[in-house]
Enzyme design. Structure first.
Site, PDB file in Angstrom:
ATOM      1  CG  LEU A   1       9.257  -0.636  -8.899  1.00  0.00           C
ATOM      2  CD1 LEU A   1       8.474  -1.934  -8.856  1.00  0.00           C
ATOM      3  CD2 LEU A   1       8.361   0.521  -8.491  1.00  0.00           C
TER       4      LEU A   1
ATOM      5  CG  HIS B   1       0.378  -1.216   0.334  1.00  0.00           C
ATOM      6  ND1 HIS B   1       0.941  -2.468   0.410  1.00  0.00           N
ATOM      7  CD2 HIS B   1       0.551  -0.796  -0.948  1.00  0.00           C
ATOM      8  CE1 HIS B   1       1.430  -2.800  -0.780  1.00  0.00           C
ATOM      9  NE2 HIS B   1       1.202  -1.805  -1.610  1.00  0.00           N
TER      10      HIS B   1
ATOM     11  CD  GLU C   1      11.069   1.576  -2.641  1.00  0.00           C
ATOM     12  OE1 GLU C   1      11.880   0.623  -2.758  1.00  0.00           O
ATOM     13  OE2 GLU C   1       9.933   1.578  -3.163  1.00  0.00           O
TER      14      GLU C   1
ATOM     15  CD  GLU D   1       9.129   3.061  -6.165  1.00  0.00           C
ATOM     16  OE1 GLU D   1       7.986   2.808  -5.731  1.00  0.00           O
ATOM     17  OE2 GLU D   1      10.167   2.639  -5.619  1.00  0.00           O
TER      18      GLU D   1
ATOM     19  CG  PHE E   1       2.047   2.654  -0.398  1.00  0.00           C
ATOM     20  CD1 PHE E   1       0.777   2.971   0.068  1.00  0.00           C
ATOM     21  CD2 PHE E   1       2.188   2.209  -1.705  1.00  0.00           C
ATOM     22  CE1 PHE E   1      -0.328   2.837  -0.751  1.00  0.00           C
ATOM     23  CE2 PHE E   1       1.086   2.072  -2.527  1.00  0.00           C
ATOM     24  CZ  PHE E   1      -0.181   2.395  -2.056  1.00  0.00           C
TER      25      PHE E   1
END
Length: 331
Positions: free
Chosen positions: A58, A129, A60, A29, A83
């Protein structure tokens, strides 16, 4: 030679391997046009083109799954998750496929993948995060787990991870992305995986820490030295498989140990380190091994972040507790 940061060392290692090996593909990303949220891939798309440095949606789960397909067909993908807290949708592909392909095909196919993710707290980030859940990946068979703690180790370990024939989880402690600078020659010289590094030699106690926690651990060692306590500091670097031999060699000198990590305490990797010490070096110990860790709660928002992260004072206190216990036994 100019000194560079840890994040710049990551960029340098990626560029070196992409130049040397056309099968290396970087994607994730915002890694292309923007150069990544922390600029770890800055300039790579301009240098190597959008066919080798790809921006993805976006998604994963998709990022993890595509890596498996690329790897079994002869490419060496380096996939970035923005993250660590966003990596959990990808666990199915990482656990069920990437980590199992060598076993599933009886060695006919392997998965030379590097899954990169910034991890850990300390940058005043919002929820999801600041995760430090490395123990999840250490529990998965078929994966290596690598955490650099300096620019030089980031460069050398990432080279080794990309060249490895099996999947590697490469966690980059973002709190120290720009905290330290070192001269890092772009030599293409990889550092060995599965080997711990002794960062400071000492004879009184062994301190084991990884990632960003090494910063406070080394600072604690300096304070302890002023009190006449010489701490040996070990960076495991590869958390799985763990180099227990270097730890045992240290305990043969020090006979005391403290393990430091910022992940939650319960079932954290410190527990595995302590278990292996008890299995293989119990007779060397003069006191129980102590852990200095995060707490068994969600990482708090930035106002309380410093209270959660293991600090120098907590490390020093744990060392003195262990040393006092050993002295109390007359050892």
């Amino acid at each position: 030679m100019a000194e560079i940061t840890l994040v710049q060392a990551v960029t340098q290692a990626l560029a070196h391997e992409m130049q040397a090996d056309p099968t290396v593909i970087v994607y994730g990303e915002d890694v292309g046009i923007n150069g990544g949220v922390f600029r770890a891939t800055e300039g790579l798309q301009e240098r190597f083109g959008s066919a080798r440095v790809l921006d993805t949606p976006l998604a994963e789960t998709m990022i993890a799954g595509i890596a498996v397909g690329m790897a079994v067909q002869g490419l060496r993908p380096v996939a970035e998750f923005q993250f660590m807290g966003f990596i959990y949708p990808a666990l199915d592909h990482i656990l069920s496929h990437a980590g199992r392909f060598r076993n599933r095909t009886r060695g006919r196919l392997s998965c030379p993948i590097v899954y990169r993710a910034p991890y850990g707290g300390g940058i005043h980030a919002p929820e999801h995060h600041s995760e430090s859940t490395e123990a999840l990946f250490a529990h998965i068979p078929g994966l290596r787990l690598v955490v650099p703690s300096s620019p030089a180790r980031a460069y050398g370990l990432l080279l080794a991870a990309i060249r490895d024939p099996d999947p590697v989880i490469f966690l980059e402690p973002k709190r120290i992305y720009r905290a330290v600078r070192q001269e890092v020659p772009d030599s293409g010289q990889a550092l060995p995986l599965d080997c711990a590094f002794v960062l400071r030699e000492g004879s009184d106690i062994t301190l084991i820490a990884w990632g960003a926690a090494l910063k406070e651990t080394l600072e604690a060692a300096e304070l302890l030295a002023a009190d006449g306590i010489q701490a040996e500091v070990i960076d495991p670097a590869t958390l799985k498989p763990l180099d227990i031999h270097t730890i045992i060699d240290s305990l043969e000198k020090t006979h005391c140990c403290v393990v430091v990590h910022e992940a939650a305490r319960f079932c954290g990797l410190g527990a595995e380190v302590v278990a292996q010490i008890n299995e293989y070096a119990f007779d060397l110990l003069e006191a129980p091994v102590q852990r200095v860790t995060g707490y068994d709660t969600v990482m708090p928002y930035y106002q309380l972040e410093a209270e959660y992260l293991p600090g120098v004072a907590r490390i020093v206190a744990a060392v003195k507790e262990v040393r006092d216990y050993a002295k109390g036994r007359g050892l």
